[in-house]
Design a protein around this motif. Structure first.
Motif, PDB file in Angstrom:
ATOM      1  N   ILE A 115     -42.038  10.216 -51.125  1.00 16.58           N
ATOM      2  CA  ILE A 115     -40.943  11.082 -50.692  1.00 16.58           C
ATOM      3  C   ILE A 115     -41.547  12.394 -50.228  1.00 16.58           C
ATOM      4  O   ILE A 115     -42.204  13.093 -51.014  1.00 16.58           O
ATOM      5  CB  ILE A 115     -39.941  11.340 -51.840  1.00 16.58           C
ATOM      6  N   LYS A 116     -41.339  12.728 -48.984  1.00 14.90           N
ATOM      7  CA  LYS A 116     -41.909  13.954 -48.444  1.00 14.90           C
ATOM      8  C   LYS A 116     -40.873  15.081 -48.500  1.00 14.90           C
ATOM      9  O   LYS A 116     -39.873  15.066 -47.789  1.00 14.90           O
ATOM     10  CB  LYS A 116     -42.383  13.741 -47.000  1.00 14.90           C
ATOM     11  N   ILE A 117     -41.135  16.038 -49.373  1.00 15.03           N
ATOM     12  CA  ILE A 117     -40.260  17.204 -49.506  1.00 15.03           C
ATOM     13  C   ILE A 117     -41.060  18.433 -49.071  1.00 15.03           C
ATOM     14  O   ILE A 117     -42.149  18.685 -49.587  1.00 15.03           O
ATOM     15  CB  ILE A 117     -39.780  17.387 -50.958  1.00 15.03           C
ATOM     16  N   GLY A 118     -40.543  19.166 -48.116  1.00 14.41           N
ATOM     17  CA  GLY A 118     -41.237  20.343 -47.604  1.00 14.41           C
ATOM     18  C   GLY A 118     -41.493  21.375 -48.689  1.00 14.41           C
ATOM     19  O   GLY A 118     -40.644  21.621 -49.547  1.00 14.41           O
ATOM     20  N   THR A 119     -42.674  21.998 -48.651  1.00 14.58           N
ATOM     21  CA  THR A 119     -43.027  23.019 -49.642  1.00 14.58           C
ATOM     22  C   THR A 119     -42.045  24.184 -49.612  1.00 14.58           C
ATOM     23  O   THR A 119     -41.705  24.753 -50.657  1.00 14.58           O
ATOM     24  CB  THR A 119     -44.454  23.540 -49.382  1.00 14.58           C
ATOM     25  N   GLY A 120     -41.575  24.547 -48.425  1.00 19.65           N
ATOM     26  CA  GLY A 120     -40.633  25.663 -48.295  1.00 19.65           C
ATOM     27  C   GLY A 120     -39.341  25.442 -49.063  1.00 19.65           C
ATOM     28  O   GLY A 120     -38.809  26.365 -49.689  1.00 19.65           O
ATOM     29  N   TYR A 121     -38.829  24.199 -49.024  1.00 19.03           N
ATOM     30  CA  TYR A 121     -37.591  23.895 -49.756  1.00 19.03           C
ATOM     31  C   TYR A 121     -37.813  24.006 -51.269  1.00 19.03           C
ATOM     32  O   TYR A 121     -36.951  24.502 -52.003  1.00 19.03           O
ATOM     33  CB  TYR A 121     -37.100  22.491 -49.407  1.00 19.03           C
ATOM     34  N   LEU A 122     -38.957  23.531 -51.734  1.00 21.72           N
ATOM     35  CA  LEU A 122     -39.259  23.583 -53.156  1.00 21.72           C
ATOM     36  C   LEU A 122     -39.470  25.019 -53.636  1.00 21.72           C
ATOM     37  O   LEU A 122     -39.122  25.366 -54.769  1.00 21.72           O
ATOM     38  CB  LEU A 122     -40.498  22.739 -53.458  1.00 21.72           C
ATOM     39  N   ILE A 123     -40.053  25.859 -52.787  1.00 21.50           N
ATOM     40  CA  ILE A 123     -40.236  27.268 -53.138  1.00 21.50           C
ATOM     41  C   ILE A 123     -38.881  27.922 -53.423  1.00 21.50           C
ATOM     42  O   ILE A 123     -38.714  28.640 -54.413  1.00 21.50           O
ATOM     43  CB  ILE A 123     -40.976  28.025 -52.018  1.00 21.50           C
ATOM     44  N   MET A 124     -37.926  27.654 -52.559  1.00 23.07           N
ATOM     45  CA  MET A 124     -36.589  28.227 -52.738  1.00 23.07           C
ATOM     46  C   MET A 124     -35.937  27.697 -54.007  1.00 23.07           C
ATOM     47  O   MET A 124     -35.332  28.461 -54.788  1.00 23.07           O
ATOM     48  CB  MET A 124     -35.714  27.902 -51.529  1.00 23.07           C
ATOM     49  N   LEU A 125     -36.083  26.403 -54.295  1.00 18.70           N
ATOM     50  CA  LEU A 125     -35.458  25.792 -55.463  1.00 18.70           C
ATOM     51  C   LEU A 125     -36.042  26.351 -56.762  1.00 18.70           C
ATOM     52  O   LEU A 125     -35.307  26.673 -57.701  1.00 18.70           O
ATOM     53  CB  LEU A 125     -35.652  24.279 -55.413  1.00 18.70           C
ATOM     54  N   ILE A 126     -37.370  26.484 -56.820  1.00 17.96           N
ATOM     55  CA  ILE A 126     -38.034  26.980 -58.030  1.00 17.96           C
ATOM     56  C   ILE A 126     -37.654  28.427 -58.315  1.00 17.96           C
ATOM     57  O   ILE A 126     -37.569  28.855 -59.479  1.00 17.96           O
ATOM     58  CB  ILE A 126     -39.565  26.843 -57.876  1.00 17.96           C
ATOM     59  N   ASN A 127     -37.406  29.199 -57.280  1.00 17.48           N
ATOM     60  CA  ASN A 127     -37.137  30.629 -57.448  1.00 17.48           C
ATOM     61  C   ASN A 127     -35.720  30.941 -57.910  1.00 17.48           C
ATOM     62  O   ASN A 127     -35.428  32.100 -58.230  1.00 17.48           O
ATOM     63  CB  ASN A 127     -37.418  31.365 -56.134  1.00 17.48           C
ATOM     64  N   ILE A 128     -34.848  29.956 -57.955  1.00 12.96           N
ATOM     65  CA  ILE A 128     -33.468  30.221 -58.394  1.00 12.96           C
ATOM     66  C   ILE A 128     -33.418  30.697 -59.850  1.00 12.96           C
ATOM     67  O   ILE A 128     -32.867  31.770 -60.134  1.00 12.96           O
ATOM     68  CB  ILE A 128     -32.581  28.976 -58.182  1.00 12.96           C
ATOM     69  N   PRO A 129     -33.992  29.953 -60.818  1.00 12.84           N
ATOM     70  CA  PRO A 129     -33.946  30.469 -62.209  1.00 12.84           C
ATOM     71  C   PRO A 129     -34.774  31.735 -62.400  1.00 12.84           C
ATOM     72  O   PRO A 129     -34.416  32.603 -63.209  1.00 12.84           O
ATOM     73  CB  PRO A 129     -34.514  29.300 -63.033  1.00 12.84           C
ATOM     74  N   ILE A 130     -35.880  31.851 -61.656  1.00 15.14           N
ATOM     75  CA  ILE A 130     -36.707  33.055 -61.777  1.00 15.14           C
ATOM     76  C   ILE A 130     -35.958  34.268 -61.233  1.00 15.14           C
ATOM     77  O   ILE A 130     -36.070  35.372 -61.754  1.00 15.14           O
ATOM     78  CB  ILE A 130     -38.048  32.855 -61.047  1.00 15.14           C
ATOM     79  N   GLY A 131     -35.176  34.061 -60.178  1.00 12.32           N
ATOM     80  CA  GLY A 131     -34.370  35.141 -59.625  1.00 12.32           C
ATOM     81  C   GLY A 131     -33.331  35.632 -60.619  1.00 12.32           C
ATOM     82  O   GLY A 131     -33.048  36.833 -60.700  1.00 12.32           O
ATOM     83  N   ILE A 132     -32.762  34.706 -61.398  1.00  9.40           N
ATOM     84  CA  ILE A 132     -31.793  35.093 -62.426  1.00  9.40           C
ATOM     85  C   ILE A 132     -32.475  35.954 -63.487  1.00  9.40           C
ATOM     86  O   ILE A 132     -31.911  36.960 -63.954  1.00  9.40           O
ATOM     87  CB  ILE A 132     -31.158  33.833 -63.054  1.00  9.40           C
ATOM     88  N   LEU A 133     -33.708  35.579 -63.868  1.00 12.89           N
ATOM     89  CA  LEU A 133     -34.473  36.381 -64.829  1.00 12.89           C
ATOM     90  C   LEU A 133     -34.710  37.792 -64.287  1.00 12.89           C
ATOM     91  O   LEU A 133     -34.529  38.785 -65.010  1.00 12.89           O
ATOM     92  CB  LEU A 133     -35.815  35.705 -65.114  1.00 12.89           C
ATOM     93  N   GLY A 134     -35.109  37.884 -63.035  1.00 11.62           N
ATOM     94  CA  GLY A 134     -35.350  39.183 -62.427  1.00 11.62           C
ATOM     95  C   GLY A 134     -34.107  40.036 -62.338  1.00 11.62           C
ATOM     96  O   GLY A 134     -34.167  41.266 -62.495  1.00 11.62           O
TER      97      GLY A 134
END
Length: 296
Positions: A57-76
Motif C-alpha cells: 500500500i503506497k501512502i504518500g509521506t506528506g499525508y502521513l506527516i499531516m496525520l501524525i501531527n494532529i495529536p501533537i498539535g493538540i498537545l501544543g
C-alpha cells in the motif's frame, strides 16, 4: 501581543519557505537515499516504507506527516500556546502539501552528501520557524515542551527523541541506513541550535524616552521583572530611562516586536547571559501568573 499586518505576512512567507525546505530535504535527499528524517517526518517515512513493503500500500509521506501531527498539535495548543500552535499547523500543512506536490528525485547518489544536505536543509526550515515564534510541528513541539521544563537545548532534545527512528531504521532496513540517519539528524540539530537556542538567556538593555509606555507593553507580552534606571545622553544631554530585563531567546521575538510597536526610536542592547541567580520564572510559573494564581 497583536501582530501587525506586515508581521503576519512575514510569518506566512516563513511558513511557505520552511515547508518548501522540508519538502526539498525529504523528496530530493532523504527519501531517495533511504535516509530518515527527524521526528514526525522520519516516522512518516518509516510508516510509508513499511506499509509498502508489508502490504503493498503506497501512502504518500506528506499525508502521513499531516496525520501524525494532529495529536501533537493538540498537545501544543494546551502546553505551548495557541498562536504558536496555529502557525505550526500552517507550517505542517505547507510542508505536507509541498511533499505531495514535488516529485521524489535523487540529486546525489552519495549517501553521505544526501544525509548532510538533507539534514542541513531541514534544519534551516525548522530553525527559521522556531526563530519566528512557531515550529514545523512534530517533535519540535514535544522538544519545546521538554526544553521549557528541563532547560536543555531544543536541538539536543530533538536528537534524543529520534533514537527510536534510528533503531527502527537499523533493524528493519539496514544499519548503514541508520548510521546515515544519525549523521543527518545530527546536522539538523546543530543547524537548529545555531538558528534558535531557546535555552540561552539574554539580558536586554533598552534606552527609551517612553519608559512608562514600554514597560506597560512589555508587562502585557512578557512576564519578566524589569529594572528601570535613570540615564542621560552624553551627546544629546537629554534625560531617558534604561530598562533592564533577562529573557530567554524564545522570548526575544516578542520583545523586539513589542519595542518596535511602542517606541521605534528606542535603542536596545542584547547581552548573552552566562548564568543567573534568583527568581527566574519558567513557562509553568508564567502560566500560573497569567491565570492569577500563586507560583509558590
Amino acid at each position: 501581543m497583536k501582530l501587525s499586518i506586515s508581521d503576519k505576512n512575514k510569518r506566512l512567507v516563513i511558513i511557505v519557505f520552511s515547508g518548501l525546505l522540508i519538502a526539498l530535504s525529504l523528496n530530493f535527499f532523504l527519501i531517495p537515499g533511504n535516509i530518515f528524517g527527524a521526528g514526525a517526518n522520519g516516522i512518516a517515512q518509516l510508516l510509508s516504507a513499511i506499509f509498502y513493503d508489508l502490504f503493498h500500500i503506497k501512502i504518500g509521506t506528506g499525508y502521513l506527516i499531516m496525520l501524525i501531527n494532529i495529536p501533537i498539535g493538540i498537545l501544543g495548543w494546551y502546553k505551548v500556546g495557541r498562536s504558536f500552535t496555529y502557525y505550526s499547523v500552517l507550517t505542517v500543512a505547507s510542508s505536507s502539501l509541498f511533499t505531495v506536490i514535488l516529485p521524489v528525485h535523487q540529486l546525489s547518489t552519495n549517501p553521505l552528501m544526501a544525509a548532510l544536505f538533507g539534514g542541513v536543509i531541514s534544519g534551516i526550515g525548522v530553525g527559521l520557524a522556531l526563530k519566528f515564534g512557531f515550529s514545523t510541528g512534530g517533535m519540535d513541539i514535544i522538544a519545546l515542551v521538554l526544553a521549557k521544563t528541563t532547560g536543555k537545548t531544543v536541538g539536543s532534545l530533538m536528537l534524543s527523541t529520534n533514537m527510536i527512528i534510528i533503531l527502527t531504521a537499523g533493524f528493519y532496513f539496514s544499519w548503514e541506513s541508520a548510521l546515515y540517519t544519525i549523521i543527518s539528524n545530527y546536522a539538523m540539530s546543530r543547524v537548529v541550535d545555531d538558528i534558535h537556542t531557546s535555552h540561552q538567556k539574554l539580558t536586554a538593555f533598552i534606552v527609551t524616552k517612553e519608559a512608562d509606555l514600554v514597560v506597560g507593553a512589555l508587562q502585557k507580552s512578557l512576564i519578566r521583572g524589569i529594572t528601570v534606571i535613570d540615564s542621560k545622553g552624553a551627546f544629546s544631554n537629554e534625560e531617558s530611562k534604561v530598562l533592564m530585563l533577562v529573557i530567554t531567546r524564545y522570548e526575544l521575538y516578542n520583545l523586539k516586536m513589542t519595542i518596535s510597536d511602542v517606541d521605534p526610536n528606542a535603542f536596545m542592547n542584547l547581552v548573552n547571559t552566562a548564568d543567573i541567580e534568583g527568581n527566574f520564572l519558567n513557562s509553568d510559573q508564567q502560566e500560573l501568573l497569567r491565570k492569577g494564581q500563586s507560583t509558590k
